[in-house]
Write a protein that holds these residues in place. Structure first.
Motif, PDB file in Angstrom:
ATOM      1  N   THR A 104       0.811  -1.227   0.000  1.00 57.57           N
ATOM      2  CA  THR A 104       0.000   0.000   0.000  1.00 57.57           C
ATOM      3  C   THR A 104       0.842   1.274   0.000  1.00 57.57           C
ATOM      4  O   THR A 104       0.304   2.358  -0.148  1.00 57.57           O
ATOM      5  N   TRP A 105       2.151   1.151   0.176  1.00 57.76           N
ATOM      6  CA  TRP A 105       3.042   2.316   0.131  1.00 57.76           C
ATOM      7  C   TRP A 105       4.173   2.037  -0.844  1.00 57.76           C
ATOM      8  O   TRP A 105       4.738   0.940  -0.865  1.00 57.76           O
ATOM      9  N   PHE A 106       4.522   3.060  -1.668  1.00 60.96           N
ATOM     10  CA  PHE A 106       5.603   2.948  -2.638  1.00 60.96           C
ATOM     11  C   PHE A 106       6.441   4.224  -2.579  1.00 60.96           C
ATOM     12  O   PHE A 106       5.888   5.327  -2.478  1.00 60.96           O
ATOM     13  N   ASN A 107       7.763   4.067  -2.650  1.00 62.08           N
ATOM     14  CA  ASN A 107       8.581   5.281  -2.709  1.00 62.08           C
ATOM     15  C   ASN A 107       8.526   5.858  -4.123  1.00 62.08           C
ATOM     16  O   ASN A 107       7.891   5.294  -5.018  1.00 62.08           O
ATOM     17  N   SER A 108       9.214   6.970  -4.348  1.00 61.14           N
ATOM     18  CA  SER A 108       9.084   7.698  -5.613  1.00 61.14           C
ATOM     19  C   SER A 108       9.488   6.874  -6.838  1.00 61.14           C
ATOM     20  O   SER A 108       8.859   6.970  -7.894  1.00 61.14           O
ATOM     21  N   GLU A 136      -2.677   7.438  -6.481  1.00 58.95           N
ATOM     22  CA  GLU A 136      -2.920   8.650  -7.256  1.00 58.95           C
ATOM     23  C   GLU A 136      -1.940   9.750  -6.830  1.00 58.95           C
ATOM     24  O   GLU A 136      -0.815   9.783  -7.264  1.00 58.95           O
ATOM     25  N   VAL A 137      -2.375  10.647  -5.954  1.00 60.60           N
ATOM     26  CA  VAL A 137      -1.545  11.776  -5.524  1.00 60.60           C
ATOM     27  C   VAL A 137      -0.546  11.370  -4.447  1.00 60.60           C
ATOM     28  O   VAL A 137       0.633  11.729  -4.501  1.00 60.60           O
ATOM     29  N   SER A 138      -1.006  10.609  -3.470  1.00 60.33           N
ATOM     30  CA  SER A 138      -0.163  10.216  -2.339  1.00 60.33           C
ATOM     31  C   SER A 138       0.768   9.068  -2.705  1.00 60.33           C
ATOM     32  O   SER A 138       0.594   8.397  -3.733  1.00 60.33           O
ATOM     33  N   ASP A 139       1.765   8.835  -1.840  1.00 59.18           N
ATOM     34  CA  ASP A 139       2.616   7.661  -2.019  1.00 59.18           C
ATOM     35  C   ASP A 139       1.988   6.429  -1.381  1.00 59.18           C
ATOM     36  O   ASP A 139       2.561   5.350  -1.415  1.00 59.18           O
ATOM     37  N   HIS A 140       0.791   6.608  -0.797  1.00 61.78           N
ATOM     38  CA  HIS A 140       0.014   5.504  -0.243  1.00 61.78           C
ATOM     39  C   HIS A 140      -1.176   5.208  -1.153  1.00 61.78           C
ATOM     40  O   HIS A 140      -1.713   6.103  -1.802  1.00 61.78           O
ATOM     41  N   CYS A 141      -1.584   3.963  -1.188  1.00 56.70           N
ATOM     42  CA  CYS A 141      -2.803   3.572  -1.903  1.00 56.70           C
ATOM     43  C   CYS A 141      -3.987   3.667  -0.936  1.00 56.70           C
ATOM     44  O   CYS A 141      -3.881   3.262   0.220  1.00 56.70           O
ATOM     45  N   ALA A 142      -5.076   4.207  -1.405  1.00 49.91           N
ATOM     46  CA  ALA A 142      -6.284   4.257  -0.578  1.00 49.91           C
ATOM     47  C   ALA A 142      -6.856   2.846  -0.440  1.00 49.91           C
ATOM     48  O   ALA A 142      -6.679   1.993  -1.319  1.00 49.91           O
ATOM     49  N   ILE A 143      -7.542   2.602   0.670  1.00 45.91           N
ATOM     50  CA  ILE A 143      -8.201   1.319   0.899  1.00 45.91           C
ATOM     51  C   ILE A 143      -9.695   1.570   1.071  1.00 45.91           C
ATOM     52  O   ILE A 143     -10.101   2.445   1.842  1.00 45.91           O
TER      53      ILE A 143
END
Length: 203
Positions: free
Chosen positions: A103-107, A139-146
């Motif tokens: 759910t989190w990815f760096n740049s 999308e905008v964040s480096d986290h994916c929404a759940i």
């Protein structure tokens, strides 16, 4: 509200049951996370007989496979142990995950972790047994929404089943006849048959 969490209390209209949703945003340091988990545990203990859901960015993983492209250290091991202890101590369950495992990815996308999740109590699972958490596109964040969804598919009319052993029970046929006769339904013959069969199923 607290340092790293927002709590929403409500009631389910149909059952009048209390429900609590806690949105979590954990800090990076393990010491701060330990304080957060302790506060959340105290909060849950203070309000019993309610349906609980803890969701958001816990900034922690539960096992090694939930982190890629990041070197693991002793602090990571302690974090996993303490996070799992928090989950177990509060009798929380993780509802099934659908979609990406991270759910989190760096740049650059090389480092990724499973930092976001939804944890619920047994009462939540009993109320919404088909509940799942769906990982959305980043999308905008480096986290994916759940997104949490409850999918209860209607496969159409359920067949009327019986067990042959019931007919060997003394008085079973009499009981069925008495129940059938007691149902008074004003409708056409087909509707009467359908309604009586439905009522007979729940005996």
């Amino acid at each position: 509200m607290g340092n790293g969490f927002i709590v929403v209390f409500g009631k389910l209209i149909k059952s009048n049951c209390s429900c609590v949703v806690v949105n979590v945003y954990a800090a990076c340091s393990l010491s701060d996370k330990l304080v957060l988990w302790r506060e959340l545990s105290d909060l849950k203990k203070a309000s019993s007989d309610v349906i609980w859901c803890f969701c958001g960015d816990f900034n922690a993983i539960r096992k090694n496979g939930e982190r890629k492209g990041v070197s693991m250290s002793d602090s990571n091991t302690s974090e996993m142990r303490d996070f799992n202890m928090f989950i177990e101590a509060n009798l929380l369950f993780e509802i099934p995950l659908v979609g990406k495992p991270f759910t989190w990815f760096n740049s650059n996308g090389k480092a990724k972790s499973r930092l976001d999740r939804v944890l619920v109590t047994e009462e939540w699972m009993q109320t919404w047994p088909m509940c799942k958490q769906y990982v959305q596109n980043r999308e905008v964040s480096d986290h994916c929404a759940i997104v949490v969804k409850y999918v209860d598919k209607d496969w159409g009319p359920k067949p009327f089943r019986t067990i042959n052993a019931w007919f060997m029970e003394r008085g079973f046929d009499v009981m069925v006849k008495d129940k059938w006769s007691s149902y008074v339904i004003q409708a056409n013959a087909f509707t009467v048959l359908k309604e009586k069969m439905m009522r007979l199923r729940v005996i």
